[in-house]
Design a protein around this motif. Structure first.
Motif, PDB file in Angstrom:
ATOM      1  N   TRP A 105       2.478  -1.330   0.827  1.00 40.38           N
ATOM      2  CA  TRP A 105       1.410  -2.134   1.433  1.00 40.38           C
ATOM      3  C   TRP A 105       0.925  -1.507   2.731  1.00 40.38           C
ATOM      4  O   TRP A 105      -0.272  -1.404   2.980  1.00 40.38           O
ATOM      5  CB  TRP A 105       1.904  -3.563   1.689  1.00 40.38           C
ATOM      6  CG  TRP A 105       0.989  -4.340   2.587  1.00 40.38           C
ATOM      7  CD1 TRP A 105       1.184  -4.658   3.895  1.00 40.38           C
ATOM      8  CD2 TRP A 105      -0.302  -4.855   2.250  1.00 40.38           C
ATOM      9  NE1 TRP A 105       0.126  -5.349   4.399  1.00 40.38           N
ATOM     10  CE2 TRP A 105      -0.809  -5.494   3.405  1.00 40.38           C
ATOM     11  CE3 TRP A 105      -1.063  -4.862   1.098  1.00 40.38           C
ATOM     12  CZ2 TRP A 105      -2.050  -6.104   3.432  1.00 40.38           C
ATOM     13  CZ3 TRP A 105      -2.302  -5.471   1.116  1.00 40.38           C
ATOM     14  CH2 TRP A 105      -2.789  -6.084   2.272  1.00 40.38           C
ATOM     15  N   ASN A 106       1.854  -1.077   3.554  1.00 42.32           N
ATOM     16  CA  ASN A 106       1.483  -0.460   4.824  1.00 42.32           C
ATOM     17  C   ASN A 106       0.644   0.806   4.612  1.00 42.32           C
ATOM     18  O   ASN A 106      -0.282   1.090   5.385  1.00 42.32           O
ATOM     19  CB  ASN A 106       2.745  -0.125   5.628  1.00 42.32           C
ATOM     20  CG  ASN A 106       3.450  -1.382   6.136  1.00 42.32           C
ATOM     21  OD1 ASN A 106       2.846  -2.446   6.241  1.00 42.32           O
ATOM     22  ND2 ASN A 106       4.731  -1.248   6.441  1.00 42.32           N
ATOM     23  N   GLN A 107       0.944   1.542   3.556  1.00 40.50           N
ATOM     24  CA  GLN A 107       0.158   2.731   3.250  1.00 40.50           C
ATOM     25  C   GLN A 107      -1.259   2.344   2.833  1.00 40.50           C
ATOM     26  O   GLN A 107      -2.228   3.003   3.211  1.00 40.50           O
ATOM     27  CB  GLN A 107       0.828   3.543   2.137  1.00 40.50           C
ATOM     28  CG  GLN A 107       0.153   4.888   1.860  1.00 40.50           C
ATOM     29  CD  GLN A 107       0.197   5.812   3.058  1.00 40.50           C
ATOM     30  OE1 GLN A 107       1.266   6.045   3.640  1.00 40.50           O
ATOM     31  NE2 GLN A 107      -0.951   6.341   3.466  1.00 40.50           N
TER      32      GLN A 107
ATOM     33  N   VAL B 220      -2.897  -0.210   3.874  1.00 39.85           N
ATOM     34  CA  VAL B 220      -3.600  -0.589   5.103  1.00 39.85           C
ATOM     35  C   VAL B 220      -4.071   0.666   5.848  1.00 39.85           C
ATOM     36  O   VAL B 220      -5.201   0.736   6.328  1.00 39.85           O
ATOM     37  CB  VAL B 220      -2.700  -1.461   6.002  1.00 39.85           C
ATOM     38  CG1 VAL B 220      -3.397  -1.737   7.340  1.00 39.85           C
ATOM     39  CG2 VAL B 220      -2.368  -2.785   5.306  1.00 39.85           C
ATOM     40  N   ARG B 221      -3.194   1.656   5.928  1.00 35.55           N
ATOM     41  CA  ARG B 221      -3.576   2.901   6.610  1.00 35.55           C
ATOM     42  C   ARG B 221      -4.721   3.615   5.891  1.00 35.55           C
ATOM     43  O   ARG B 221      -5.624   4.163   6.522  1.00 35.55           O
ATOM     44  CB  ARG B 221      -2.359   3.835   6.718  1.00 35.55           C
ATOM     45  CG  ARG B 221      -1.308   3.378   7.709  1.00 35.55           C
ATOM     46  CD  ARG B 221      -0.303   4.468   8.004  1.00 35.55           C
ATOM     47  NE  ARG B 221       0.531   4.764   6.832  1.00 35.55           N
ATOM     48  CZ  ARG B 221       1.673   4.169   6.548  1.00 35.55           C
ATOM     49  NH1 ARG B 221       2.129   3.193   7.336  1.00 35.55           N
ATOM     50  NH2 ARG B 221       2.373   4.518   5.489  1.00 35.55           N
TER      51      ARG B 221
ATOM     52  N   GLU C 102      -0.485  -3.473   9.294  1.00 33.23           N
ATOM     53  CA  GLU C 102       0.791  -3.053   8.731  1.00 33.23           C
ATOM     54  C   GLU C 102       1.908  -4.037   9.102  1.00 33.23           C
ATOM     55  O   GLU C 102       1.926  -4.588  10.195  1.00 33.23           O
ATOM     56  CB  GLU C 102       1.154  -1.659   9.251  1.00 33.23           C
ATOM     57  CG  GLU C 102       0.208  -0.560   8.783  1.00 33.23           C
ATOM     58  CD  GLU C 102       0.641   0.795   9.294  1.00 33.23           C
ATOM     59  OE1 GLU C 102       1.815   1.178   9.056  1.00 33.23           O
ATOM     60  OE2 GLU C 102      -0.190   1.468   9.944  1.00 33.23           O
TER      61      GLU C 102
ATOM     62  N   THR D 238       5.373  -3.845   9.922  1.00 33.32           N
ATOM     63  CA  THR D 238       6.316  -2.789  10.282  1.00 33.32           C
ATOM     64  C   THR D 238       7.643  -3.266  10.855  1.00 33.32           C
ATOM     65  O   THR D 238       8.633  -2.540  10.801  1.00 33.32           O
ATOM     66  CB  THR D 238       5.669  -1.827  11.306  1.00 33.32           C
ATOM     67  OG1 THR D 238       5.228  -2.587  12.440  1.00 33.32           O
ATOM     68  CG2 THR D 238       4.476  -1.115  10.684  1.00 33.32           C
TER      69      THR D 238
END
Length: 520
Positions: free
Chosen positions: A411-413, A415-416, A432, A434
């Motif tokens: 998921w964080n990827q 968003v990036r 993110e 984190t």
């Protein structure tokens, strides 16, 4: 051979039933208005009390109608069968979808009435009454300001609810519909509106021309004790506005429309959300539309009754700033910002081999939960759980920890990269996830909203089943009406619909010619 004989017999039986139905419909077309007349009460020579406009129901639509009608100079009465005013609206989340608000402009959000109409059409699967849809969307900005003029205070930021293309949701400071209802009740009392609670609509009163000129009610009625209360007649010189909401708590009636919505499925509605008033409108010929379109709220939790604490937490935190995973796999399985029907349908598929629910887990971190006002209460009642690490969170809910950590990293990827490659979720306000602490809740839908009701025109006049002409003197607004939302209502559009159509009905009724009625 036996199967073929059975098939022939079945076809013959079906043809006979079809012929009988056709004959019955023909009779209905011929005698419909006569039957409707038989189901109403003859006009009394004198009413116990007479008003210009009677509003039945005291939620968003009812109170907006009452205040607007009083602004127009009408003598107004509001009645509600419950011991307190406000109905479902008081326990609603207080969120209103507004196209073109000042907060949107302040935050650089480009929106338009056309885009809001398009979003609602998409959510409604194209079943919407487009003319009524445009009326509602056109009225949101002005009506939000109108509410502000009576004391409603919005949070100083705009939110992005599921199914909306852009952030356009304003929410009351209280995160509750009470932030709208209380100021409207105060305004109604100040402007001279009469309000009677524990007053139940029993039937309509029509004159010889079939015009609705009043209502029979039970006063001092104690819901749901049908033997309580005393009979009274109330006259309406200009009209009766039905703002009686939906029937989410009427289990028998909702099962007639959707057999799967049994008593095993909880509802976010208050106990008085029943079909009694809808049935009375149907008895005098009102055209019911989309009654089988009943919405499940996808943000509820099985760990509490009714609307509860999870609903606001999931709306403000999980869906906007977190993710939802299958407890067995630790993986996402739908777009958290899809419309309510898509989300509820997806959640309802999470079942074991015996068909029993496997409750998905909605989660976010402290940053994501910062604007969730029910967080502390949810934790107090053990509906929302806190964990310092993802490993602890996974253990709490029996989720494979490695899979959950991998999903959060993925998921964080997204968003990036600025793209949700799993489900195409809009990432305008995403960030993110984190670090902890983490907050999570078990999720399962509850019966929330009825898209169906009676059919109205753009003057909010209730239309007759047979003639498709207005039933003179009868208006309807809010959830009591059908067609605006089609197959699925977008979040925050109930307040928009209720306020805009309530005011619209009031203007139409106030402009109607008054008839002469005698008071005892």
């Amino acid at each position: 051979m036996t199967n073929n004989n059975n098939l022939v017999a079945s076809r013959r039986a079906l043809l006979k039933k079809g012929a009988a139905l056709a004959a019955g419909m023909g009779t209905l077309m011929v005698t419909g208005q006569a039957q409707a007349k038989a189901n109403c009460t003859p006009a009394p020579q004198k009413f116990d009390e007479v008003f210009d406009i009677i509003v039945v129901g005291s939620g968003f639509a009812g109170m907006s109608a009452a205040v607007q009608a009083a602004e127009e100079g009408a003598k107004v009465l509001v009645i509600d069968k419950m011991p307190v005013f406000g109905g479902n609206s008081t326990i609603n989340g207080g969120a209103m979808a507004v196209a073109g608000s000042e907060l949107q402009a302040k935050e650089g959000v480009n929106d338009s009435i056309e885009l809001m109409v398009s979003d609602m059409l998409k959510s409604g699967r194209g079943m919407n009454d487009v003319n009524m849809l445009k009326l509602v969307c056109n009225g949101t900005s002005e009506s939000a300001k109108w509410l502000e003029s009576y004391g409603t205070v919005w949070k100083p930021f705009v939110q992005h609810f599921g199914g909306h293309s852009v952030p356009r949701v304003l929410q009351t400071r209280e995160s509750s519909g009470a932030g709208i209802i209380r100021p409207l009740i105060k305004a109604a009392e100040k402007i001279g509106v009469t309000m009677y609670k524990q007053t139940k609509l029993e039937s309509f009163i029509q004159d010889d021309d079939q015009r609705v000129i009043g209502v029979n009610v039970k006063s001092q009625y104690f819901f749901p004790k049908e033997r309580t209360g005393s009979q009274r007649t109330l006259g309406a010189r200009k009209g009766v506005i039905m703002a009686t909401g939906g029937f989410g708590r009427d289990i028998d009636f909702r099962q007639m429309q959707q057999p799967k919505l049994t008593s095993e499925l909880d509802s976010t509605n208050h106990p008085g959300a029943t079909a009694g008033a809808l049935k009375q409108m149907m008895l005098i010929g009102a055209n019911p539309i989309h009654l089988d379109q009943i919405q499940l709220g996808p943000w509820s939790s099985p760990d509490e009754k009714g609307f509860g604490t999870a609903s606001q937490f999931n709306t403000a935190a999980t869906y906007q700033n977190g993710i939802v995973v299958d407890a067995r796999t630790g993986e996402r399985f739908f777009n958290e910002l899809a419309d309510r029907k898509a989300r509820a349908d997806a959640i309802m598929t999470r079942r074991d081999e015996q068909g029993k629910p496997v409750y998905p887990i909605g989660l976010t971190n402290a940053k994501g939960a910062a604007k969730a006002q029910t967080l502390a209460w949810g934790m107090k009642y053990d509906v929302i759980k806190k964990a310092d690490t993802l490993e602890q969170l996974a253990k709490e809910y029996g989720i494979p920890a490695d899979k959950l950590k991998a999903q959060v990293a993925q998921w964080n990827q997204f968003v990036r990269d600025g793209e949700d490659k799993q489900f195409g979720r809009p990432l305008m306000q995403a960030f993110e996830l984190t670090e902890g602490p983490w907050y999570a809740v078990r999720m399962w839908p509850k019966v929330h909203y009825c898209m169906g009701g009676v059919r109205v025109n753009t003057q909010s006049e209730v239309l007759h089943l047979v003639s498709d002409k207005p039933i003179a003197g009868l208006y309807a607004a809010g959830e009591a009406t059908g067609g605006i939302h089609g197959a699925s209502r977008l979040g925050a559009c109930a307040v928009a619909e209720g306020v805009v159509t309530g005011r619209n009905a009031a203007r139409s009724a106030a402009a109607a010619s008054a008839i002469s009625l005698k008071q005892a």
